[in-house]
Design a protein around this motif. Structure first.
Motif, PDB file in Angstrom:
ATOM      1  N   MET A  25       0.839  -1.200   0.000  1.00  0.00           N
ATOM      2  CA  MET A  25       0.000   0.000   0.000  1.00  0.00           C
ATOM      3  C   MET A  25       0.875   1.253   0.000  1.00  0.00           C
ATOM      4  O   MET A  25       1.920   1.288   0.645  1.00  0.00           O
ATOM      5  N   LYS A  26       0.437   2.261  -0.701  1.00  0.00           N
ATOM      6  CA  LYS A  26       1.209   3.505  -0.793  1.00  0.00           C
ATOM      7  C   LYS A  26       1.174   4.257   0.539  1.00  0.00           C
ATOM      8  O   LYS A  26       0.149   4.326   1.201  1.00  0.00           O
ATOM      9  N   ASN A  27       2.314   4.834   0.885  1.00  0.00           N
ATOM     10  CA  ASN A  27       2.412   5.706   2.056  1.00  0.00           C
ATOM     11  C   ASN A  27       1.890   5.055   3.333  1.00  0.00           C
ATOM     12  O   ASN A  27       1.218   5.697   4.142  1.00  0.00           O
TER      13      ASN A  27
ATOM     14  N   ASP B 146      -2.952   8.938   6.764  1.00  0.00           N
ATOM     15  CA  ASP B 146      -4.342   9.325   6.569  1.00  0.00           C
ATOM     16  C   ASP B 146      -5.062   9.377   7.917  1.00  0.00           C
ATOM     17  O   ASP B 146      -5.095   8.370   8.628  1.00  0.00           O
ATOM     18  N   PRO B 147      -5.654  10.514   8.307  1.00  0.00           N
ATOM     19  CA  PRO B 147      -6.377  10.587   9.584  1.00  0.00           C
ATOM     20  C   PRO B 147      -7.709   9.844   9.560  1.00  0.00           C
ATOM     21  O   PRO B 147      -8.364   9.721  10.591  1.00  0.00           O
ATOM     22  N   LEU B 148      -8.112   9.336   8.396  1.00  0.00           N
ATOM     23  CA  LEU B 148      -9.352   8.567   8.251  1.00  0.00           C
ATOM     24  C   LEU B 148     -10.525   9.331   8.851  1.00  0.00           C
ATOM     25  O   LEU B 148     -11.225   8.861   9.753  1.00  0.00           O
ATOM     26  N   ARG B 149     -10.749  10.514   8.334  1.00  0.00           N
ATOM     27  CA  ARG B 149     -11.805  11.381   8.863  1.00  0.00           C
ATOM     28  C   ARG B 149     -13.158  11.162   8.179  1.00  0.00           C
ATOM     29  O   ARG B 149     -14.129  11.829   8.526  1.00  0.00           O
TER      30      ARG B 149
ATOM     31  N   ASP C  61      -7.544  -1.343  -0.383  1.00  0.00           N
ATOM     32  CA  ASP C  61      -7.370  -0.025  -0.988  1.00  0.00           C
ATOM     33  C   ASP C  61      -5.881   0.290  -0.988  1.00  0.00           C
ATOM     34  O   ASP C  61      -5.271   0.472   0.057  1.00  0.00           O
ATOM     35  N   ALA C  62      -5.276   0.371  -2.158  1.00  0.00           N
ATOM     36  CA  ALA C  62      -3.822   0.484  -2.258  1.00  0.00           C
ATOM     37  C   ALA C  62      -3.288   1.837  -1.807  1.00  0.00           C
ATOM     38  O   ALA C  62      -2.125   1.971  -1.491  1.00  0.00           O
ATOM     39  N   ASP C  63      -4.123   2.871  -1.810  1.00  0.00           N
ATOM     40  CA  ASP C  63      -3.648   4.204  -1.446  1.00  0.00           C
ATOM     41  C   ASP C  63      -4.451   4.706  -0.269  1.00  0.00           C
ATOM     42  O   ASP C  63      -5.576   5.163  -0.409  1.00  0.00           O
ATOM     43  N   LEU C  64      -3.865   4.655   0.938  1.00  0.00           N
ATOM     44  CA  LEU C  64      -4.566   5.097   2.128  1.00  0.00           C
ATOM     45  C   LEU C  64      -4.428   6.594   2.365  1.00  0.00           C
ATOM     46  O   LEU C  64      -5.151   7.178   3.149  1.00  0.00           O
ATOM     47  N   THR C  65      -3.469   7.228   1.696  1.00  0.00           N
ATOM     48  CA  THR C  65      -3.148   8.612   2.001  1.00  0.00           C
ATOM     49  C   THR C  65      -3.886   9.578   1.103  1.00  0.00           C
ATOM     50  O   THR C  65      -3.928   9.415  -0.100  1.00  0.00           O
ATOM     51  N   GLU C  66      -4.462  10.609   1.711  1.00  0.00           N
ATOM     52  CA  GLU C  66      -5.170  11.652   0.976  1.00  0.00           C
ATOM     53  C   GLU C  66      -4.342  12.925   0.895  1.00  0.00           C
ATOM     54  O   GLU C  66      -4.855  13.988   0.583  1.00  0.00           O
ATOM     55  N   ASN C  67      -3.039  12.814   1.257  1.00  0.00           N
ATOM     56  CA  ASN C  67      -2.125  13.954   1.209  1.00  0.00           C
ATOM     57  C   ASN C  67      -2.615  15.125   2.053  1.00  0.00           C
ATOM     58  O   ASN C  67      -2.530  16.281   1.668  1.00  0.00           O
TER      59      ASN C  67
END
Length: 227
Positions: free
Chosen positions: A158-160, A180-183, A217-223
């Motif tokens: 997974m990325k990041n 990712d704060p998973l908000r 989900d390969a990309d957990l980060t929303e930057n």
């Protein structure tokens, strides 16, 4: 001139603080909603503290919280969201650890002396940079079937994000860290559900056919900054 520079810096600091506060409030709302839906314990401290969740989902203990980690230059801190899921029982393979390179410091806390490099079951199913440590290389290698290998690779790639799966004869734990704060409550539920499916398929006794990789989900980060 100096006053103007000070004014701009003050605006920047206030902007970052305000944005972080908005992210934190959205995170608290999402996590509180998730806790209520699944009957989990919701914990929050002071005004600027991030929340934490603890409870059982599908009979597995789940912990979600924010953790501070040192930056690479050791001069500052960054915050990551941690998701930990306990399998609920151990794996009769003497104990083992699989982790991304980012987890090297945490992996050093476990007393596993043996190492081995798994044979890839298929192309792109493993990365030689992953840490693999154990007490009994032959037993762990027998456990790490191509299907389980692919499940771990799907999570580890997974990325990041950084991930670790560690087990002994008594318990097994999957730990994933992400910026990712998973908000978003729907996103939080999706991610945890995927990890729950993955750890179920990593349980001993599953055949290769039953232990097919879950869609992660390969990309957990929303930057976006974690509070």
């Amino acid at each position: 001139m100096w006053f103007f520079i000070w004014f701009l810096l003050s605006l920047f600091v206030l902007g970052v603080f305000g944005w972080s506060l908005l992210i934190l409030e959205a995170q608290k709302k999402a996590w509180r909603s998730y806790a209520k839906k699944y009957g989990m314990e919701y914990r929050t401290g002071r005004f600027m503290d991030s929340p934490a969740l603890a409870g059982r989902i599908d009979k597995r203990r789940v912990f979600i919280y924010t953790n501070a980690k040192q930056t690479a230059d050791l001069r500052g801190q960054r915050f990551v969201t941690v998701i930990e899921i306990e399998m609920g029982h151990g794996i009769p393979a003497g104990g083992g650890l699989f982790a991304t390179a980012d987890m090297a410091l945490l992996a050093d806390q476990f007393n596993f002396s043996d190492t081995f490099v798994p044979m890839a079951g298929a192309k792109n199913d493993w990365n030689s940079a992953y840490l693999v440590r154990c007490r009994d290389a032959k037993a762990v290698e027998a456990y790490l079937t191509p299907a389980r290998q692919k499940i771990l690779h799907t999570i580890f790639s997974m990325k990041n994000a950084a991930a670790l799966f560690v087990f002994d004869e008594h318990e097994a734990v999957l730990r994933v860290e992400t910026a990712d704060p998973l908000r978003d409550p729907e996103r939080l539920e999706k991610i945890v559900t995927q990890f729950l499916s993955a750890i179920q398929k990593l349980a001993p006794g599953k055949t290769d056919k039953e232990a097919q990789p879950a869609a992660i989900d390969a990309d957990l980060t929303e930057n976006q900054p974690n509070p």
